[in-house]
Design an enzyme around this catalytic site. Sequence first.
Site, PDB file in Angstrom:
ATOM      1  N   SER A   1     -12.615  45.478   0.001  1.00 28.28           N
ATOM      2  CA  SER A   1     -13.183  44.167  -0.309  1.00 28.28           C
ATOM      3  C   SER A   1     -12.095  43.114  -0.371  1.00 28.28           C
ATOM      4  O   SER A   1     -10.925  43.419  -0.654  1.00 28.28           O
ATOM      5  CB  SER A   1     -13.913  44.216  -1.655  1.00 28.28           C
ATOM      6  OG  SER A   1     -14.261  42.925  -2.114  1.00 28.28           O
TER       7      SER A   1
ATOM      8  N   TYR B   1     -14.688  46.359 -10.747  1.00 27.02           N
ATOM      9  CA  TYR B   1     -15.022  46.498  -9.324  1.00 27.02           C
ATOM     10  C   TYR B   1     -13.792  46.182  -8.464  1.00 27.02           C
ATOM     11  O   TYR B   1     -13.462  46.945  -7.543  1.00 27.02           O
ATOM     12  CB  TYR B   1     -16.167  45.561  -8.968  1.00 27.02           C
ATOM     13  CG  TYR B   1     -16.466  45.459  -7.489  1.00 27.02           C
ATOM     14  CD1 TYR B   1     -17.247  46.418  -6.843  1.00 27.02           C
ATOM     15  CD2 TYR B   1     -15.987  44.393  -6.723  1.00 27.02           C
ATOM     16  CE1 TYR B   1     -17.527  46.322  -5.486  1.00 27.02           C
ATOM     17  CE2 TYR B   1     -16.261  44.290  -5.374  1.00 27.02           C
ATOM     18  CZ  TYR B   1     -17.029  45.251  -4.762  1.00 27.02           C
ATOM     19  OH  TYR B   1     -17.301  45.153  -3.417  1.00 27.02           O
TER      20      TYR B   1
END
Length: 299
Positions: free
Chosen positions: A191, A204
Site C-alpha cells: 500500500s 494497518y
Amino acid sequence: MYPVYPYYDKETKCEEQPITFPPQEQEQQPGLEYPMIPNPIAENPHYVGSGKLQDKVAIITGGDSGIGRATAIAFAKEGADIVMIYLNEHKDAEATKRRIEEIGRDCLSIAIDLREEAASTEVVKQTIDKFNRIDILINNHAVQFVQKSILDITKEQLMTTFETNVYPFFFMSKAVLPYLQAGDSIINNTSVTSFKGHETLIDYSATKGAITTFTRSLALSLADKGIRVNAVAPGPIWTPLIPATFPKEEVKIFGTDTPMKRAGQPFECAPSFVYLASNDSTYVTGQILHVNGGMYLGG
C-alpha cells in the site's frame, strides 16, 4: 447520477473537479462489493489478452472483489486459470467466478479463513488436486480499522490486523513454494501507506510496511531459484474496504487529495499484476510498483 468513470476511453478528458462518491458505510470487514454505489470497475472492456499467462494457474487471495477481482479477470483474459480465495463474501465470489468462466477459463473458489496456517495448506492441496500445478501466488487480502489515536488500538485489534494482513502472506508463500519453479512469481499487495503512513490507520500501515520488507527479503531468498517476488502498492482505490472502513463523509471525498483528484478503479491496478506475473518482467524482483494517481513517495 454518478459517473461511470470511463477512464479507459482515450477521448475522455481529465475532470476539472474532483470526482466524489455518494456517502455510504458498511458494517463488516473487509466489505462487500455488490452494494457499493457506484460499483467498482473490475474490468476494462478494451483490455484484450495476448496469452501472457496462457495455461498458468494463479492463486489470488481476496479474489472475490476489488483489486483481487480485477486481477483475476485480467489474468483470465491472459489465459490463466484462477484459484479464488475469499472469506465469506459468497455473492461477490459467485459473480467473479461467473465472469472468469464466461471468459473461458476455469475458476476454483475456496471460502476459508487464512489466519490459520492449516488453511494455506488446504488451499494448496485443493489447487494441486484440481490443476496439478501452481505458477503464481497473489497475496492480496487485508482488513483495516480507523482509530484516531494509538491509544485506541487495542491488543485485540492489533492482533487481528497482523494475523489477517501479514501472517497469511507468510503461510501462503510457504505452502506454494514446493510447487513453484524458475520463472514463477509471488506478488504481494502492499500500500501507499507503507511509504507515507496514515494517521488513522497506524496498525494497518505497519502491516503494509511489513509486507513491503517481506517482499524484498523473500525476493533475495528466492533469487537463486529463479522465483521472482514483487509487490504492488496501490494508492486510494475504490474497493469494498473503503466503505467498510471510513465514515461516510470521508468516503464521499475518498481519493480527491491525489494529483489526479480521484480514486483509482480496481481495473487500473490489474495490469501491474499481469506485468509482474508474466515474462515481461523476467529481470524484475524485489520491486514495488506504485499505482497511486501521482503521489510522489521519494526515491
